[in-house]
Structure formats: C-alpha cells, structure tokens
Motif scaffolding. Structure first.
Motif, mmCIF file in Angstrom:
data_model
loop_
_atom_site.group_PDB
_atom_site.id
_atom_site.type_symbol
_atom_site.label_atom_id
_atom_site.label_comp_id
_atom_site.label_asym_id
_atom_site.label_seq_id
_atom_site.Cartn_x
_atom_site.Cartn_y
_atom_site.Cartn_z
ATOM 1 N N ARG A 73 0.866 -1.182 0.000
ATOM 2 C CA ARG A 73 0.000 0.000 0.000
ATOM 3 C C ARG A 73 0.902 1.233 0.000
ATOM 4 N N ILE A 134 -11.631 -5.941 -3.756
ATOM 5 C CA ILE A 134 -12.792 -6.680 -3.225
ATOM 6 C C ILE A 134 -13.893 -5.694 -2.834
ATOM 7 N N ASP A 135 -13.523 -4.422 -2.580
ATOM 8 C CA ASP A 135 -14.504 -3.471 -2.050
ATOM 9 C C ASP A 135 -15.545 -3.030 -3.076
ATOM 10 N N MET A 181 -15.653 -6.724 5.615
ATOM 11 C CA MET A 181 -14.812 -5.591 5.175
ATOM 12 C C MET A 181 -15.569 -4.610 4.270
ATOM 13 N N GLY A 182 -14.920 -3.492 4.008
ATOM 14 C CA GLY A 182 -15.511 -2.444 3.165
ATOM 15 C C GLY A 182 -15.676 -1.205 4.022
ATOM 16 N N ARG A 183 -14.627 -0.399 4.074
ATOM 17 C CA ARG A 183 -14.580 0.757 4.986
ATOM 18 C C ARG A 183 -15.760 1.707 4.800
ATOM 19 N N GLU A 238 -17.498 -3.426 8.741
ATOM 20 C CA GLU A 238 -16.445 -2.958 9.658
ATOM 21 C C GLU A 238 -16.500 -1.439 9.817
ATOM 22 N N GLN A 265 -7.346 1.545 11.601
ATOM 23 C CA GLN A 265 -7.598 0.109 11.414
ATOM 24 C C GLN A 265 -8.980 -0.222 11.973
ATOM 25 N N ARG A 295 -10.725 -11.977 1.488
ATOM 26 C CA ARG A 295 -10.002 -11.634 0.250
ATOM 27 C C ARG A 295 -8.963 -12.691 -0.113
HETATM 28 O O1 F6P Z 1 -8.887 -2.684 0.204
HETATM 29 C C1 F6P Z 1 -9.571 -3.778 0.658
HETATM 30 C C2 F6P Z 1 -9.701 -3.829 2.135
HETATM 31 O O2 F6P Z 1 -9.893 -5.170 2.273
HETATM 32 C C3 F6P Z 1 -10.805 -3.005 2.817
HETATM 33 O O3 F6P Z 1 -12.079 -3.542 2.698
HETATM 34 C C4 F6P Z 1 -10.350 -2.993 4.241
HETATM 35 O O4 F6P Z 1 -10.878 -1.904 4.962
HETATM 36 C C5 F6P Z 1 -8.882 -2.871 4.084
HETATM 37 O O5 F6P Z 1 -8.554 -3.505 2.864
HETATM 38 C C6 F6P Z 1 -8.098 -3.472 5.206
HETATM 39 O O6 F6P Z 1 -6.770 -3.326 4.941
HETATM 40 P P1 F6P Z 1 -5.604 -3.974 5.800
HETATM 41 O O7 F6P Z 1 -5.742 -5.449 5.695
HETATM 42 O O8 F6P Z 1 -4.369 -3.469 5.148
HETATM 43 O O9 F6P Z 1 -5.796 -3.519 7.199
#
Ligand code: F6P
Length: 402
Positions: A73, A134-135, A181-183, A238, A265, A295
């Motif tokens: 990232r 995946i989002d 997941m999916g901020r 989340e 996080q 994922r």
């Molecule tokens: O970008 C995909 C994603 O899976 C989001 O849905 C999630 O919020 C984020 O990555 C989590 O990222 P990490 O595993 O780096 O904390």
C-alpha cells in the motif's frame, strides 16, 4: 514491445487471472514481447526491484492464491514526499521506466492505486489501468475484479454460520454478529443477503457503512427478533458509524493504529456489538470477523469473477497497443438475463477520485437490509467455480520467486 506490470493494494482472487489475460493477449499480438514484473507494488518501481517474466510464470495461475508479484500500500499523498534517504519517489519510478525502455505500464489496483497511476501518466509515462478490489467501490465500472469471489466467500460463510447457530440455539437463544470488510462501501456486507436460499433464511439484519448506525434502534430490533426466533444472525460492515461520526469499533476503545493512508484500522465492530448485546439481553452471543479470509479464500473463487478478470487483462493489451494511455479498462454489464458482460474503457481521472457507494434506494427504508435490486446485481457475479489446485489436501499458493 516492453511492458511493466505491478499490482498494488490489498490481495484479491482475480489478480493473477487479470495478469494472465494481459500476457496472453500480448503474446498473441506481439512475438517480441517482454514483460517486467515489479515486486511489491509501486515499491518495485521505485527501488528497481523487478524480474523479466516468462510464459512459465503465468501458467496454471488462474485460481492459485497469492499474487505472482506481491503488493503493497503506497499512499498517493506520500509519493511526492522523499523517502527516509531523500529519494524522490516519482523521479525514481520514471527512471526505472526509462531505464527499462518500457512502452507501457499496466497497473492493477483500487482507488488509491489509480490515483498514483494517474500521477505517473501526468508525468509522461504510458499507463493502462486495470481495476481490482474486493470493495467494489470504483466508479464507472459495473463491478471490480475481485469483488465477485469475495462476495461468494462471504455469502457461503454466512450460510455456514447461520446453519451452525441454528444447531446450537436449540436450547438457548443465540445472537451471532458477522463483521465484513468495506470501509465506506457496503457492497461486501450486502452480499451476505445472498445466503437467503431455499435451505437458509439468510441474515436477519444487514448494516452498511453508508447508513448511520443507531445503537438503540439496533437493540430494539434485535430484542423484537429474539421474541420470534431462537437464533439471529446479523451482518455488519467494519465501517459502520454512529451518528456523531465515530466508528462503532471505536466505542470499545479499539485499536488506534492508523495506516499510511491515514485510515484507522477497523476491527472489533462485531466484538463490541456482541458484548453489548450479551450485556443487554443476557443471551449467548458470538462475534465472527471474516477479516482477511474474505479476500484470501482462493478455494472459493467465482468463475465469473476469474473469467472477467482475464477478459479485462486482455482488453488492456488492446488499449496498450492502440496507445491509449491514461485509460482504465472496465466491466460493462451488457445484459441481466442471461447475465453478460464486456470490457469497456474510460478516462482514469473520472474514476480515480470517485468512490462508488451502495445507492440509498438499494437499502430498505429502515436501513437494515438490502433490496431485491441489490441482490439481482450481485447474484450473477458469484456464479460458477474453479477447482483449486490441491497439494496434500490443501490449496496451493504462489510464492514470490525473487
Ligand atoms: O482494500 C480492501 C480492504 O480489504 C478493505 O475492505 C479494508 O478496509 C482494508 O482492505 C483493510 O486493509 P488492511 O488489511 O491493510 O488492514
């Protein structure tokens, strides 16, 4: 022709299929093709860590877990800031590109990745963008490679969790909270609704991050449901937030860890709500956080997803061949019944700064379930499967050969 390829952001199932599509298409078009794979996303381009890939690297990788190049990232806003040794990262990426005499860079990733890719295009590099996340939150594409497989895993796991809870709630009331997941976007959480099938009642409630979360109304809803049935299963994103803007996972303290993007996080939403409901209702509760499983589950990839990723990879080649820099290959839904899709192409700057959220009209009035339109949209994307390559009883994964 010489191309460089990299994948950036979180892992997902369709990455290898998309890269295979790129290379298959290129090798059919151009016999003198050289493909350089950059390790660990943009880091490989910055620090010159790459390898010339051969056709062997792409053989049999369609549904194998892990990516052949790795990922990282790299926040867009930090790209202009020199690294700890004073290295100008943007200049370093350009230098690698020109040193290798590349004709084009093919970059796979989500919103953050594409912003950086766009910056490189503005700096004069030829860039073709391939969507993956995946989002499913990229604008203008009907959906993103990687989403269908994650949605399939999530829907299947929801069915399994509901089945398990039904068995255990025979004598005692039970509440299960699943965290997905999916901020900011609720596409993955909404996919839990696909668990509603002839042999499964599906989740009882679904809470997406697009809708402010009201803890009191949630408690009332759960208490009402528990009057009627012994086991309830609730899916939460989340990223759900209370009306004052705090994440639900922050209510319990949670982790203060903030990543390089400035993102907190997100973890512990299900745990917090499970403890809260246990205290308020006296029921047995359980929190199921799908976390990275959703994922990384290569054994549950969607055939539609993998095939479409391969298709967009191939279309990227055509775009590269036609000198189409600064464009992103997208998936267009051509027909609903039967479901059919085709590759399309858009200017990346229209995509990179827009986050595609679940439309309000695809969530019910109470804000606690998705509508039929949502289900009809996702259902075709999880269809079909690929037999994983198993070794000694387990799915095989790719390991980076550096
Ligand atoms: O970008 C995909 C994603 O899976 C989001 O849905 C999630 O919020 C984020 O990555 C989590 O990222 P990490 O595993 O780096 O904390």
């Amino acid at each position: 022709m010489k191309i460089g390829m990299l994948t950036s952001g979180g892992d997902c199932q369709a990455l290898n299929a998309a890269m295979r599509g790129v290379v298959k298409g290129l090798s059919e078009n151009d016999k003198d093709l050289e493909v350089y794979g950059f390790y660990d996303g943009y880091k490989g381009l910055i620090y010159g860590n790459y390898r010339l890939l051969s056709s062997k690297d792409f053989s049999g990788i369609l549904t194998v877990g892990g990516t052949i190049l790795g990922s990282s990232r790299q926040p867009f806003k930090q790209m202009r800031i020199p690294d700890e040794n004073g290295l100008d990262k943007v200049e370093a990426m350009k230098e690698t590109y020109y040193k290798l005499n590349l004709d084009c860079l093919v970059i796979l990733g989500g919103n953050g990745t594409q912003k950086t890719a766009n910056l490189l295009r503005e700096e004069g590099l030829n860039v073709i963008h391939l969507p993956k996340t995946i989002d499913n939150d990229l604008a203008l594409t009907d959906h993103t490679p990687g989403f269908g497989s994650a949605a399939k895993y999530i829907a299947a796991s929801t069915k399994e969790v509901i089945r398990d809870a039904m068995g255990l709630s025979y004598k005692r009331k039970m509440i299960t909270i699943m965290e997905i997941m999916g901020r900011n976007a609720g596409w993955l959480t909404g996919a839990t609704a696909l668990a509603k099938t002839e042999d499964c009642c599906g989740p009882d409630l679904i809470y997406l991050p697009e809708i402010p979360f009201d803890v009191d109304r949630f408690l009332k809803k759960c208490s009402d449901l528990l009057e009627k049935k012994p086991s309830i299963v609730i899916a939460v994103s989340e990223g759900i937030k209370v009306p004052d803007g705090r994440y639900v996972c922050q209510l319990a303290g949670g982790s203060d860890y903030v990543d390089a993007f400035g993102h907190r996080q997100l973890a512990g939403t299900a745990g917090y709500l499970a403890s809260f409901l246990a205290a308020k209702t006296g029921c047995k509760t359980r929190a199921v956080e799908l976390s990275t499983l959703q994922r990384s589950a290569s054994h549950m990839a969607s055939r539609v997803d993998i095939n479409e990723a391969f298709m967009v990879g191939g279309a990227a080649v055509k775009a590269a061949d036609e000198g189409d820099s600064g464009r992103m290959v997208v998936i267009d839904r051509v027909s609903d019944d039967p479901y059919m899709s085709a590759a399309g192409i858009y200017d990346v700057h229209k995509i990179a700064n827009n986050e595609k959220l679940v439309p309000r009209s695809w969530v019910n009035r109470e804000g606690n379930y998705v509508t039929r339109e949502f289900i009809d949209y996702v259902e075709p994307l999880i269809q079909g499967d690929y037999q994983p390559f198993m070794v000694n009883g387990l799915p095989q994964h790719l390991v980076l050969k550096r």
